[in-house]
Design a protein around this motif. Structure first.
Motif, PDB file in Angstrom:
ATOM      1  N   ALA A   1       0.438  -1.489   0.045  1.00 47.56           N
ATOM      2  CA  ALA A   1      -0.583  -0.036   0.043  1.00 47.56           C
ATOM      3  C   ALA A   1       1.079   1.416   0.253  1.00 47.56           C
ATOM      4  O   ALA A   1       0.714   2.062  -0.530  1.00 47.56           O
ATOM      5  CB  ALA A   1      -0.968  -0.057   1.424  1.00 47.56           C
ATOM      6  N   ALA A   2       1.991   1.140   0.549  1.00 48.21           N
ATOM      7  CA  ALA A   2       2.995   2.360   1.104  1.00 48.21           C
ATOM      8  C   ALA A   2       3.206   3.024  -0.439  1.00 48.21           C
ATOM      9  O   ALA A   2       3.969   3.728  -1.259  1.00 48.21           O
ATOM     10  CB  ALA A   2       4.424   2.184   1.802  1.00 48.21           C
ATOM     11  N   SER A   3       3.857   0.810  -0.902  1.00 47.96           N
ATOM     12  CA  SER A   3       4.109   1.779  -2.353  1.00 47.96           C
ATOM     13  C   SER A   3       3.499   2.494  -3.405  1.00 47.96           C
ATOM     14  O   SER A   3       3.778   3.240  -4.479  1.00 47.96           O
ATOM     15  CB  SER A   3       5.399   0.596  -3.043  1.00 47.96           C
ATOM     16  N   ALA A   4       2.274   1.485  -3.326  1.00 51.20           N
ATOM     17  CA  ALA A   4       1.437   2.012  -4.475  1.00 51.20           C
ATOM     18  C   ALA A   4       0.764   3.761  -3.843  1.00 51.20           C
ATOM     19  O   ALA A   4       0.407   4.835  -5.256  1.00 51.20           O
ATOM     20  CB  ALA A   4      -0.261   1.924  -4.231  1.00 51.20           C
ATOM     21  N   ALA A   5       1.522   3.616  -2.950  1.00 51.14           N
ATOM     22  CA  ALA A   5       0.711   5.528  -2.249  1.00 51.14           C
ATOM     23  C   ALA A   5       1.905   5.951  -2.693  1.00 51.14           C
ATOM     24  O   ALA A   5       1.749   7.382  -3.523  1.00 51.14           O
ATOM     25  CB  ALA A   5       0.315   6.044  -0.851  1.00 51.14           C
ATOM     26  N   ALA A   6       3.208   5.651  -2.860  1.00 49.78           N
ATOM     27  CA  ALA A   6       4.310   7.026  -3.431  1.00 49.78           C
ATOM     28  C   ALA A   6       3.832   6.889  -5.028  1.00 49.78           C
ATOM     29  O   ALA A   6       4.189   7.466  -5.134  1.00 49.78           O
ATOM     30  CB  ALA A   6       5.361   5.946  -3.091  1.00 49.78           C
ATOM     31  N   ALA A   7       3.873   5.404  -5.927  1.00 53.11           N
ATOM     32  CA  ALA A   7       3.566   5.825  -7.037  1.00 53.11           C
ATOM     33  C   ALA A   7       2.036   7.102  -6.959  1.00 53.11           C
ATOM     34  O   ALA A   7       2.563   7.401  -8.429  1.00 53.11           O
ATOM     35  CB  ALA A   7       3.171   4.265  -7.364  1.00 53.11           C
ATOM     36  N   ALA A   8       1.510   6.958  -7.193  1.00 48.69           N
ATOM     37  CA  ALA A   8      -0.131   7.311  -7.102  1.00 48.69           C
ATOM     38  C   ALA A   8       0.967   8.864  -6.439  1.00 48.69           C
ATOM     39  O   ALA A   8       0.646   9.931  -7.439  1.00 48.69           O
ATOM     40  CB  ALA A   8      -1.096   7.454  -5.882  1.00 48.69           C
ATOM     41  N   ALA A   9       1.183   9.571  -5.919  1.00 50.75           N
ATOM     42  CA  ALA A   9       2.194  10.265  -5.467  1.00 50.75           C
ATOM     43  C   ALA A   9       2.570  10.967  -6.084  1.00 50.75           C
ATOM     44  O   ALA A   9       2.365  11.992  -7.093  1.00 50.75           O
ATOM     45  CB  ALA A   9       2.318  10.166  -4.037  1.00 50.75           C
ATOM     46  N   GLU A  10       3.339  10.187  -6.511  1.00 52.10           N
ATOM     47  CA  GLU A  10       4.758  10.238  -8.360  1.00 52.10           C
ATOM     48  C   GLU A  10       3.689  11.179  -9.348  1.00 52.10           C
ATOM     49  O   GLU A  10       3.961  12.149 -10.045  1.00 52.10           O
ATOM     50  CB  GLU A  10       5.507   8.763  -8.397  1.00 52.10           C
TER      51      GLU A  10
END
Lengths: 80, 469
Positions: B204-213
């Motif tokens: 979920a954290a990497s997904a959130a990071a990807a979304a933010a990016e």
């Protein structure tokens, strides 16, 4: 002795000691009911009044024993 | 012999005895887990429209109220409309007997101007508490429920292996008859499930990071497009499109560390979740997360050979302590219920005091009238303050008396069913009477205190009581 067993030991001893308080309630209930039964025997017409007061007195005396019980229950099950 | 068994249905008792023997031999009695607060149901059993999980005592009180309401409806329907009509027989008579008998009983104690209010309160409390208390005699209450193993694996540094402990952190040892008991307070989470949740948090954290990016890239692209658009189409599209873009993305461009912030937020939420569990006293699972220092991963190879969710019929199931979380528990073994009724009783005592004596009721507690008139005025003040304390102590003694009696009673039934699984009946009879007496005491004390509250210090209204008799 490991700490966990020491805790169990302390809890058990504490709960047992707390229940000594129930003795007072027992004595009180015994005295109250004994007196009430004597009074009812001498004076059967007043049985309802005597009974009511007896139940009241018993409830109050019992409350003390119940406090002891609650304390020991808390020691056993709530303290950790 | 024949006459002994005929007609009296004594064979039922014999059959129960034999059934008890066989059941006790086949399924060894399990010592129950004893817990003071009401046990929470597993996840997914929420009360509709609230976020609150059901507890088994709550289910018990709902049942009590439903049954009582059914009785009320029944009695109201069967009650003869005309005074001369002979009431229908059967179950209805039980209520007539109960009400008439208790009306006379309360009339002897609190007969007077406020008899109706006092009797209503008395009867309500009596019936509710009686129903609640007698619930412990119903088969299935306290015994039928969710069954689950209550263990976790704990890393033992000395032996360098995982050992099974209860969720409280106690060692599991084989007690009397080889049975051990544990608690239903914490939802059990296996180390594997913890690890899966950690994995999910990382994903979920990497997904959130990807979304933010992606948002950042999109913003940059949009800004570039907007700049082009502004430069290009001053004359072609007019003000509409440009104005719209300004409204939507008029803020400052986002910082580049938003990406790491977004993922850190997700990870922190997971850590906080673990910490909240620990704070609640549930030491299940692994305390630290993989991205933290001092993380001890769950090593399956060091685990003992016992599965955490064994087949209940298998041999290894006997080594794991099992816990029953009953569907229904006696509501009066929960302090919430007894305290609620005690508070209602307390409020009614004060209410009827004010109703009977007006504002003068307060002189019972704050008795400064005689302070300068009589030499013993100070004693009156002290007595008044003691009465004030005593009134609040009533809440405590009311609630704990009922709780203590019924809780002790149900433990007695548990333990006796465990020790002598074939013959615990005498204790059920005892508990039957204890239930009546406690309900009666609770209601009676309320009635007596309410009556006392209506009597003023100066014995103004003694004539009321003479009228009543």
């Amino acid at each position: 002795m490991d700490p966990q067993s020491t805790i169990i030991l302390g809890k058990a001893i504490g709960a047992g000691l707390a229940m000594i308080g129930a003795a007072g309630g027992g004595i009180g209930i015994g005295l109250a009911v004994g007196g009430a039964v004597q009074a009812m025997g001498r004076n059967p017409d007043h049985t309802p009044t005597i009974q009511t007061n007896m139940i009241l007195g018993v409830a109050f005396a019992e409350a003390v024993a119940i406090y002891a019980l609650v304390v020991s229950l808390i020691i056993l099950f709530v303290l950790s | 012999m024949n006459s002994f068994w005929n007609g009296k249905r004594r064979f039922v008792a014999l059959l129960m005895f034999l059934a008890g023997v066989f059941v006790a031999l086949e399924v060894p009695p399990v010592i129950p887990f004893i817990q003071l607060p009401g046990e929470k149901f597993p996840e997914g059993f929420d009360i509709p429209l609230t976020g609150i999980r059901w507890t088994n005592t709550m289910v018990g009180s709902v049942i009590v109220w439903v049954v009582l309401l059914l009785f009320v409806v029944y009695v109201a329907r069967r009650r003869p409309k005309d005074g001369n009509e002979v009431p229908p027989g059967g179950f209805y008579y039980l209520f007539e007997v109960l009400f008439e008998g208790l009306m006379g009983f309360v009339g002897g104690i609190a007969g007077g101007r406020h008899f109706r209010v006092i009797f209503n309160m008395f009867m309500t409390i009596f019936l509710v508490v009686l129903m609640a208390n007698w619930m412990e005699l119903v088969p299935g209450v306290d015994t039928i429920g969710f069954i689950h193993p209550h263990v976790k694996e704990k890393y033992d540094a000395q032996k360098d292996e995982y050992k099974l402990v209860t969720t409280d952190g106690y060692e599991i040892y084989q007690g009397f008859l080889g049975i051990s008991y544990v608690n239903g307070q914490c939802d059990w989470i296996s180390p594997a499930a913890e690890a899966a949740a950690d994995e999910a948090a990382i994903v979920a954290a990497s997904a959130a990071a990807a979304a933010a990016e992606r948002t950042l890239t999109q913003d940059a692209a949009y800004a570039r497009y907007q700049a082009e658009h502004k430069g290009h189409g001053d004359d072609a599209t007019g003000e509409g499109g440009g104005g719209h873009g300004d409204d939507a993305h008029g803020e400052e461009p986002l910082e580049s560390n938003t990406v790491s912030l977004a993922s850190a937020e997700v990870l922190a939420a997971r850590v906080a979740e673990k910490q909240a569990r620990l704070d609640r006293g549930c030491h299940t699972g692994v305390a630290t997360a993989p991205w933290q220092d001092g993380y001890e991963p769950y090593d399956k190879s060091k685990a003992k050979g016992i599965s955490l969710h064994p087949d209940p019929s298998s041999e290894e199931a006997k080594l794991v302590p099992w816990v029953v979380l009953p569907f229904v528990r006696v509501p009066s073994t929960d302090l919430n219920m007894t305290l609620t009724i005690a508070l209602i009783s307390f409020v009614m005592i004060q209410y009827i005091g004010f109703k009977a004596l007006g504002i003068g009721y307060l002189t019972k507690f704050f008795n400064f009238g005689t302070l300068f008139k009589s030499p013993l005025g100070g004693i009156d003040v002290a007595v008044g303050l003691l009465e004030l304390i005593g009134d609040f102590a009533k809440i405590l003694s009311f609630s704990f008396r009922l709780l203590g009696n019924i809780f002790a009673g149900s433990i007695l039934l548990f333990v006796m069913s465990f020790l002598i699984p074939i013959l615990p009946w005498p204790f059920f009879i005892l508990e039957f009477f204890v239930g009546v007496i406690q309900a009666l005491v609770f209601a009676l004390l309320t009635a007596i205190f309410m009556n006392l509250a209506t009597i003023s210090h100066h014995h103004d209204d003694d004539h009321d009581h003479d009228e009543a008799h």
